[in-house]
Scaffold this active site. Structure first.
Site, mmCIF file in Angstrom:
data_model
loop_
_atom_site.group_PDB
_atom_site.id
_atom_site.type_symbol
_atom_site.label_atom_id
_atom_site.label_comp_id
_atom_site.label_asym_id
_atom_site.label_seq_id
_atom_site.Cartn_x
_atom_site.Cartn_y
_atom_site.Cartn_z
ATOM 1 N N LEU A 194 0.822 -1.213 0.000
ATOM 2 C CA LEU A 194 0.000 0.000 0.000
ATOM 3 C C LEU A 194 0.856 1.263 0.000
ATOM 4 O O LEU A 194 1.906 1.325 0.631
ATOM 5 C CB LEU A 194 -0.947 -0.031 1.203
ATOM 6 C CG LEU A 194 -1.897 -1.243 1.194
ATOM 7 C CD1 LEU A 194 -2.781 -1.246 2.442
ATOM 8 C CD2 LEU A 194 -2.773 -1.268 -0.069
ATOM 9 N N GLY A 210 -1.148 6.337 -3.289
ATOM 10 C CA GLY A 210 -2.313 6.244 -4.174
ATOM 11 C C GLY A 210 -3.473 5.553 -3.471
ATOM 12 O O GLY A 210 -4.624 6.030 -3.518
ATOM 13 N N HIS A 211 -3.174 4.449 -2.801
ATOM 14 C CA HIS A 211 -4.213 3.733 -2.056
ATOM 15 C C HIS A 211 -4.746 4.609 -0.916
ATOM 16 O O HIS A 211 -5.959 4.645 -0.673
ATOM 17 C CB HIS A 211 -3.647 2.429 -1.476
ATOM 18 C CG HIS A 211 -3.085 1.483 -2.511
ATOM 19 N ND1 HIS A 211 -1.776 1.073 -2.510
ATOM 20 C CD2 HIS A 211 -3.658 0.887 -3.590
ATOM 21 C CE1 HIS A 211 -1.567 0.240 -3.528
ATOM 22 N NE2 HIS A 211 -2.692 0.119 -4.205
ATOM 23 N N GLN A 257 -4.745 -12.644 -12.291
ATOM 24 C CA GLN A 257 -4.547 -11.502 -13.178
ATOM 25 C C GLN A 257 -3.113 -11.341 -13.675
ATOM 26 O O GLN A 257 -2.798 -10.383 -14.375
ATOM 27 C CB GLN A 257 -5.061 -10.213 -12.526
ATOM 28 C CG GLN A 257 -4.182 -9.637 -11.437
ATOM 29 C CD GLN A 257 -4.836 -8.415 -10.800
ATOM 30 O OE1 GLN A 257 -5.844 -8.515 -10.111
ATOM 31 N NE2 GLN A 257 -4.268 -7.234 -11.038
ATOM 32 N N ARG A 271 5.144 -1.064 -8.386
ATOM 33 C CA ARG A 271 6.200 -1.517 -9.301
ATOM 34 C C ARG A 271 7.339 -0.501 -9.440
ATOM 35 O O ARG A 271 8.387 -0.850 -9.980
ATOM 36 C CB ARG A 271 5.602 -1.864 -10.667
ATOM 37 C CG ARG A 271 4.709 -3.103 -10.614
ATOM 38 C CD ARG A 271 4.237 -3.538 -11.987
ATOM 39 N NE ARG A 271 3.626 -4.862 -11.955
ATOM 40 C CZ ARG A 271 2.301 -5.100 -11.950
ATOM 41 N NH1 ARG A 271 1.450 -4.091 -11.995
ATOM 42 N NH2 ARG A 271 1.834 -6.329 -11.912
HETATM 43 P P1 AMP Z 1 -3.267 -1.978 -7.195
HETATM 44 O O1 AMP Z 1 -2.891 -2.326 -5.791
HETATM 45 O O2 AMP Z 1 -2.141 -1.482 -8.026
HETATM 46 O O3 AMP Z 1 -4.098 -3.045 -7.853
HETATM 47 O O4 AMP Z 1 -4.237 -0.733 -7.065
HETATM 48 C C1 AMP Z 1 -5.400 -0.801 -6.278
HETATM 49 C C2 AMP Z 1 -6.240 0.430 -6.560
HETATM 50 O O5 AMP Z 1 -5.477 1.609 -6.288
HETATM 51 C C3 AMP Z 1 -6.645 0.511 -8.044
HETATM 52 O O6 AMP Z 1 -7.975 0.984 -8.131
HETATM 53 C C4 AMP Z 1 -5.665 1.501 -8.607
HETATM 54 O O7 AMP Z 1 -6.164 2.210 -9.710
HETATM 55 C C5 AMP Z 1 -5.440 2.431 -7.433
HETATM 56 N N1 AMP Z 1 -4.139 3.093 -7.552
HETATM 57 C C6 AMP Z 1 -2.934 2.514 -7.806
HETATM 58 N N2 AMP Z 1 -1.971 3.459 -7.919
HETATM 59 C C7 AMP Z 1 -2.588 4.651 -7.761
HETATM 60 C C8 AMP Z 1 -2.141 6.010 -7.792
HETATM 61 N N3 AMP Z 1 -0.870 6.340 -8.011
HETATM 62 N N4 AMP Z 1 -3.047 6.986 -7.600
HETATM 63 C C9 AMP Z 1 -4.357 6.676 -7.372
HETATM 64 N N5 AMP Z 1 -4.844 5.422 -7.322
HETATM 65 C C10 AMP Z 1 -3.971 4.420 -7.523
#
Ligand code: AMP
Length: 280
Positions: free
Chosen positions: A33, A36-37, A61, A187
């Protein structure tokens, strides 16, 4: 903050929230986390939701040659993160709990999923939808929270929920970026400083695209050509796709429609695959 790892306990906890009259929002994540999260947890809390964060590196996925094995897993840090950000629960099931050996369902959407990431990562959205539909059935939230960082994921999930007539509120939040403009992503941790420096050019290309559209350019070809030119200046960077699409259908557009068009890019920096996009 409750830390939950079984489907039965998650179902019971969510049921509890609902009977107490609380509104529940689900934020599905792969964990590791980051800011963004956090912004999405805050967005949902700000709208009065109790937030359930699922932390699950969803095997469905990831393609055969992708980074499933090396994707960062840090459950304890994620739990403290959820606690700090005021999430009501973190749901971190094992792969066996979510997808036992006899699991045989697949959920796919065959239109919005097709272009862009659908070409370069063919099983991605089927994996996401299959996993998320299961999470939705367990948590039965009032709202689903997603980030615009994954614009095609939003479009695919919206379409799937509409096709299923699932009346879920969808909350989406803008992409959170590092001070230098790089979109925050788990990443990014794979990047060396040099690779990271090269990855930055993508944000510059997207900003230039936006500037052109704001300046009146409507030809998708012209804007794509300019962005491609900017990205071509970096030696380690390989563009997987770049496209201007309608934000709901993901269909390619020749003529940009401000407010509805999106430029989406996926690229390799050496062996690290990243994505980014900008609303035009
Ligand atoms: P992930 O853990 O990458 O699958 O992301 C989980 C959620 O967080 C998804 O809805 C992503 O679009 C969102 N997310 C990932 N990175 C960001 C970011 N930099 N800004 C806003 N939301 C994000």
């Amino acid at each position: 903050m409750q830390k939950i790892d079984t489907l039965a306990a998650m179902r019971a906890a969510a049921e509890n929230f609902r009977t107490e009259g609380q509104k529940v929002a689900l934020l599905p994540t792969l964990g590791a986390l980051h800011a963004g999260h956090a912004s999405l947890i805050r967005l949902a809390r700000g709208r009065g939701f109790e937030v359930v964060v699922s932390v699950f590196v969803n095997p469905l996925q990831f393609g055969a040659n992708e980074d499933f094995a090396k994707y960062p897993r840090q459950a304890a840090a994620d739990a403290s993160f959820c606690e700090r950000e005021g999430a009501a629960a973190m749901f971190a099931p094992s792969a066996e709990e979510m997808f036992p050996r006899n699991f045989s369902l697949q959920v796919s959407e065959d239109r919005v999923s097709k272009p862009l990431c659908g070409v370069s990562r063919p099983g991605l959205f089927r994996g996401v939808l299959t996993c998320w539909l299961k999470l939705l059935h367990v948590v039965q939230p009032h709202a689903l929270v997603m980030g615009e960082k994954d614009a095609q994921q939003i479009a695919v999930v919206r379409k799937a929920l509409a096709d299923l007539s699932l009346p879920l509120e969808i909350l989406s939040g803008p992409t959170v970026r590092e001070a230098d403009g790089l979109a925050v992503s788990a990443r990014n941790g794979y990047l060396t400083p040099t690779q990271r420096e090269e990855a930055l050019v993508v944000n510059r290309a997207l900003l230039r695209a936006k500037e052109m559209v704001d300046g009146g350019v409507r030809s998708a070809d012209r804007v794509v050509a300019e962005a491609t030119h900017i990205m071509a200046q970096k030696r380690r960077l390989r563009v997987i796709y770049i496209g201007i699409v309608h934000r709901d259908t993901m269909e390619a557009q020749r003529e940009i429609t401000p407010g509805q068009s999106l430029m989406a890019v996926a690229f390799w920096v050496d062996e690290v695959r990243l994505t980014d996009n900008i609303a035009l």
